[in-house]
Design an enzyme around this catalytic site. Structure first.
Site, PDB file in Angstrom:
ATOM      1  N   THR A 292       0.814  -1.214   0.000  1.00  0.00           N
ATOM      2  CA  THR A 292       0.000   0.000   0.000  1.00  0.00           C
ATOM      3  C   THR A 292       0.841   1.253   0.000  1.00  0.00           C
ATOM      4  O   THR A 292       0.474   2.270  -0.593  1.00  0.00           O
ATOM      5  CB  THR A 292      -0.919   0.003   1.239  1.00  0.00           C
ATOM      6  OG1 THR A 292      -1.842  -1.065   1.103  1.00  0.00           O
ATOM      7  CG2 THR A 292      -1.678   1.302   1.385  1.00  0.00           C
TER       8      THR A 292
ATOM      9  N   TYR B  81      -8.046   0.814  -3.281  1.00  0.00           N
ATOM     10  CA  TYR B  81      -6.944   1.339  -4.105  1.00  0.00           C
ATOM     11  C   TYR B  81      -6.216   0.126  -4.680  1.00  0.00           C
ATOM     12  O   TYR B  81      -6.487  -1.023  -4.326  1.00  0.00           O
ATOM     13  CB  TYR B  81      -5.975   2.163  -3.242  1.00  0.00           C
ATOM     14  CG  TYR B  81      -5.483   1.373  -2.051  1.00  0.00           C
ATOM     15  CD1 TYR B  81      -6.144   1.454  -0.829  1.00  0.00           C
ATOM     16  CD2 TYR B  81      -4.413   0.492  -2.164  1.00  0.00           C
ATOM     17  CE1 TYR B  81      -5.742   0.694   0.260  1.00  0.00           C
ATOM     18  CE2 TYR B  81      -4.005  -0.279  -1.088  1.00  0.00           C
ATOM     19  CZ  TYR B  81      -4.672  -0.170   0.115  1.00  0.00           C
ATOM     20  OH  TYR B  81      -4.286  -0.923   1.177  1.00  0.00           O
TER      21      TYR B  81
ATOM     22  N   SER C 206       1.829  -7.720  -0.568  1.00  0.00           N
ATOM     23  CA  SER C 206       2.659  -8.659   0.215  1.00  0.00           C
ATOM     24  C   SER C 206       1.958  -9.972   0.538  1.00  0.00           C
ATOM     25  O   SER C 206       2.625 -10.938   0.921  1.00  0.00           O
ATOM     26  CB  SER C 206       3.137  -7.999   1.511  1.00  0.00           C
ATOM     27  OG  SER C 206       2.072  -7.853   2.420  1.00  0.00           O
TER      28      SER C 206
ATOM     29  N   THR D  18       1.536  -4.327   4.197  1.00  0.00           N
ATOM     30  CA  THR D  18       1.284  -4.550   5.628  1.00  0.00           C
ATOM     31  C   THR D  18       0.873  -5.991   5.919  1.00  0.00           C
ATOM     32  O   THR D  18       1.086  -6.490   7.006  1.00  0.00           O
ATOM     33  CB  THR D  18       0.137  -3.649   6.125  1.00  0.00           C
ATOM     34  OG1 THR D  18      -1.047  -3.958   5.366  1.00  0.00           O
ATOM     35  CG2 THR D  18       0.476  -2.177   5.994  1.00  0.00           C
ATOM     36  N   ASP D  19       0.298  -6.677   4.913  1.00  0.00           N
ATOM     37  CA  ASP D  19      -0.295  -7.987   5.188  1.00  0.00           C
ATOM     38  C   ASP D  19       0.702  -8.997   5.738  1.00  0.00           C
ATOM     39  O   ASP D  19       0.375  -9.755   6.641  1.00  0.00           O
ATOM     40  CB  ASP D  19      -0.943  -8.575   3.927  1.00  0.00           C
ATOM     41  CG  ASP D  19      -2.241  -7.867   3.590  1.00  0.00           C
ATOM     42  OD1 ASP D  19      -2.967  -8.343   2.702  1.00  0.00           O
ATOM     43  OD2 ASP D  19      -2.514  -6.819   4.220  1.00  0.00           O
TER      44      ASP D  19
ATOM     45  N   LYS E 258       0.251  -7.306  12.605  1.00  0.00           N
ATOM     46  CA  LYS E 258      -0.884  -6.480  12.167  1.00  0.00           C
ATOM     47  C   LYS E 258      -2.111  -6.978  12.917  1.00  0.00           C
ATOM     48  O   LYS E 258      -2.578  -8.089  12.702  1.00  0.00           O
ATOM     49  CB  LYS E 258      -1.079  -6.615  10.658  1.00  0.00           C
ATOM     50  CG  LYS E 258      -2.184  -5.730  10.087  1.00  0.00           C
ATOM     51  CD  LYS E 258      -2.200  -5.839   8.556  1.00  0.00           C
ATOM     52  CE  LYS E 258      -3.278  -4.966   7.926  1.00  0.00           C
ATOM     53  NZ  LYS E 258      -3.282  -5.081   6.437  1.00  0.00           N
TER      54      LYS E 258
ATOM     55  N   GLU F 255      -2.170 -28.021  27.701  1.00  0.00           N
ATOM     56  CA  GLU F 255      -3.407 -28.609  27.132  1.00  0.00           C
ATOM     57  C   GLU F 255      -3.197 -30.008  26.582  1.00  0.00           C
ATOM     58  O   GLU F 255      -4.136 -30.779  26.409  1.00  0.00           O
ATOM     59  CB  GLU F 255      -3.904 -27.707  25.988  1.00  0.00           C
ATOM     60  CG  GLU F 255      -4.492 -26.395  26.456  1.00  0.00           C
ATOM     61  CD  GLU F 255      -5.853 -26.594  27.105  1.00  0.00           C
ATOM     62  OE1 GLU F 255      -6.290 -25.687  27.833  1.00  0.00           O
ATOM     63  OE2 GLU F 255      -6.459 -27.674  26.915  1.00  0.00           O
TER      64      GLU F 255
END
Ligand code: DAS
Length: 357
Positions: free
Chosen positions: A41, A55, A88, A121-122, A194, A314
């Protein structure tokens, strides 16, 4: 020539010498920073200033990104290289290795003081962790992205890029591992992720920021404690490919088909993004034990954003020969597992690595 004229000339000569000296000193003192552009971006463009979320990513070339922030020249000598031009989410293991090898080569160049990587950013959190695990340098490597394209009102990319260049030229950034510069924060490339998918304060770490950048100056408050860069046993210069690792997302009524499909597709490790503390459904335990017995590693992470997965809590990990991912979210655990598997397939060694990195 009168006395007055010669003293004026003398004064002028002194002033000029001082000005040139100062300019030279400033020029010499400015760090050399290379910006490696990969897309995202921060290189995006929208149809109108009102398009902050609609965009096209990966459109603007690196030289235009740099030209768009003339103030960069006040803090460093900056030059750019276009490594990729992609969103990305489209990164592959091959692209990670290519980028890391370029970073490693630049870091060895004595004329380079710091490296900035513009990125989507991904998956910047995966790339930053991969670089911090495999690039042997204590020079600053700073990842930077943006949540809005440069065409949008209140675009965040320009200031993020400025802050990233400041950090890349900052001696205090040395030895801190790969950093992420977003929204005024200095974040650790190891544990920042993120956590919001639409706002400029999208990135954070459960362990907090390392510091802030304000008006071209860094303010540091903490440093990473996990192994990284020069202290890492992994080196991109001796890695050519990465083993395939897949994530299976835990949920109620999930069945076992996805685990079986991951194993069948050739995954060398399965990251179980479990509910709660990495919990495994009772009906899935036998499937995971069978997959483990076939030689595939089972690594318990959690779909829950914060906290850490405790060993033998667990599930009886010792008994099943499974690994726990510590505080790493599934996507970070996937990166560490892939890097670790370039060196070992011993689950005890894998567990040591997950505690140390
Ligand atoms: N698709 C996103 C990416 O390239 C755009 C961005 O947020 O950078 O990661």
């Amino acid at each position: 020539m009168s006395l007055m004229q010669s003293s004026l000339r003398g004064l002028l000569a002194v002033v000029l010498t001082a000005a040139v000296g100062c300019a030279l000193a400033q020029s010499v003192s400015k760090p050399n920073v290379v910006v490696l552009a990969t897309g995202g971006t921060i290189a995006g463009a929208g149809a109108s200033a009102a398009n902050s979320a609609t965009y096209q990513a990966a459109k603007v070339p690196v030289d235009k990104l740099i030209a768009g922030v003339p103030e960069l020249a006040d803090v460093a000598h900056v030059r750019g290289e276009q490594v990729f031009q992609i969103a990305s989410e489209s990164f592959t293991n091959e692209k990670l290795v290519t980028l890391a090898k370029r970073v490693s080569a630049l870091a060895k160049d004595p004329a380079v003081d710091g490296i900035v990587i513009t990125h989507g950013t991904d998956t910047v959190e995966e790339t930053s962790f991969f670089l911090t695990l495999t690039v042997h340098t204590d020079k600053p490597i700073v990842m930077v992205a943006s949540m809005r394209p440069g065409t949008a009102m209140s675009a965040d990319g320009m200031l993020n890029l400025y802050n990233a260049v400041v950090l890349a030229g900052d001696k205090e950034s040395r030895g801190k591992g790969v950093l992420i510069a977003m929204n005024d924060d200095i974040l650790s490339g190891r544990d920042a992720s993120k956590r919001i998918n639409i706002k400029t304060n999208a990135f954070s770490s459960q362990w907090g920021a390392l510091g802030l950048v304000v008006e071209g100056r860094s303010y540091w408050f903490r440093a990473p404690v996990k192994r990284h860069t020069v202290n890492s046993e992994f080196d991109i210069d001796s890695i050519s490919t990465l083993p395939d690792v897949q994530i299976v997302y835990g949920s109620g009524n999930m069945g076992t088909a996805l685990y079986e499909a991951a194993a069948k597709s050739g995954a060398k490790a399965i990251i179980h993004a479990g509910t709660g503390n990495g919990s495994v459904a009772d009906y899935a335990v036998e499937t995971l034990k069978k997959i483990r017995a076939s030689g595939v590693q089972i690594i318990r992470s959690a779909r829950v954003a914060d906290g850490l997965v405790l060993r033998n809590s667990e599930q009886p990990d010792d008994k099943y020969d499974w690994v726990v991912a510590n505080d790493l979210n599934p996507q970070k655990a996937k990166i560490l597992a892939a890097v670790a598997l370039t060196k070992t397939n011993d689950p005890k060694e894998l567990q040591r690595i997950f505690w140390q990195y």
